[in-house]
Design an enzyme around this catalytic site. Structure first.
Site, PDB file in Angstrom:
ATOM      1  N   VAL A 110       0.857  -1.183   0.000  1.00  0.00           N
ATOM      2  CA  VAL A 110       0.000   0.000   0.000  1.00  0.00           C
ATOM      3  C   VAL A 110       0.893   1.234   0.000  1.00  0.00           C
ATOM      4  CG1 VAL A 110      -1.810   1.258   1.219  1.00  0.00           C
ATOM      5  CG2 VAL A 110      -1.771  -1.247   1.303  1.00  0.00           C
ATOM      6  N   ASP A 111       0.789   2.044  -1.040  1.00  0.00           N
ATOM      7  CA  ASP A 111       1.576   3.265  -1.176  1.00  0.00           C
ATOM      8  C   ASP A 111       0.697   4.467  -0.856  1.00  0.00           C
ATOM      9  OD1 ASP A 111       3.636   1.661  -2.033  1.00  0.00           O
ATOM     10  OD2 ASP A 111       3.310   2.052  -4.164  1.00  0.00           O
ATOM     11  N   VAL A 112       1.171   5.335   0.033  1.00  0.00           N
ATOM     12  CA  VAL A 112       0.361   6.491   0.427  1.00  0.00           C
ATOM     13  C   VAL A 112       1.162   7.780   0.333  1.00  0.00           C
ATOM     14  CG1 VAL A 112      -1.066   5.104   1.984  1.00  0.00           C
ATOM     15  CG2 VAL A 112       0.921   6.308   2.877  1.00  0.00           C
TER      16      VAL A 112
END
Length: 200
Positions: free
Chosen positions: A71-73
């Site tokens: 998950v890239d934020v």
């Protein structure tokens, strides 16, 4: 696109530790190919939000422990975290909390949460993001982004009981970021492991 099978087979010949493969995985057949070449786990990022069912399908065949959901934020101007995919180029219309919840419910065994803002900067981790990760997710968690100081590593594994993904600190050296692969000393690694696995 998915990694080349011949190249992956070459990697598995020389890898003396478990390794994880990701990139372009959209169906179970691609996962089958990767596992058949010796990978212990696969990582999935882009496309998860459109097909959480893929996690379920792979879990049913190989088990939850075989899936790392990436998950890239990125933080917006209001201080909120937006979820991205496609190497940080596509913003998803879903909250971080809801995305993590869906991933966990689908059956992923691990979550690798990366701060796009911090990645590669060597300017310290995003502790607020780590807090959100351990609040929303009770499965195996890995944080990546900005981790550089040995004391940061000790503090994070001791307080949050999560794993760390570290890249730039081990590859780039000095003010000009010269390439020099250099890992922690043996005694430092052993200290981190003791802190991580100590009984509370």
């Amino acid at each position: 696109r998915v990694i080349n099978k011949k190249f992956l087979s070459e990697i598995s010949r020389y890898a003396l530790m478990p390794f994880t493969v990701g990139g372009g995985i959209k169906n179970v057949d691609q996962a089958d190919m990767i596992f058949s070449c010796g990978s212990e786990k696969i990582s999935i990022c882009s496309g998860i939000a459109e097909n959480y069912r893929l996690i379920e399908q792979i879990k049913d065949k190989y088990g939850s422990q075989s899936i790392v959901a990436c998950v890239d934020v990125k933080k917006n101007i209001f201080g909120n975290y937006n979820v991205y995919e496609n190497n940080g180029n596509t913003k998803l219309k879903i909250s971080l909390e809801e995305h993590l919840k869906n991933i966990i419910n689908a059956g992923a065994g691990e979550i690798l949460l990366t701060s796009i803002d911090k990645e590669g900067t060597k300017k310290g981790p995003d502790y607020n993001l780590i807090e959100k990760l351990v609040t929303y997710s009770k499965i195996t968690n890995i944080y990546s982004g900005g981790v550089t100081k040995y004391q940061d590593m000790l503090e994070i594994v001791d307080k949050y009981k999560i794993s760390l993904g570290i890249g730039a600190e081990f590859v780039f050296y000095g003010p000009r970021n010269g390439v020099l692969v250099s890992y922690l000393k043996q005694e430092q690694l052993e200290e981190i492991f003791k802190v991580f696995f100590k009984e509370n």
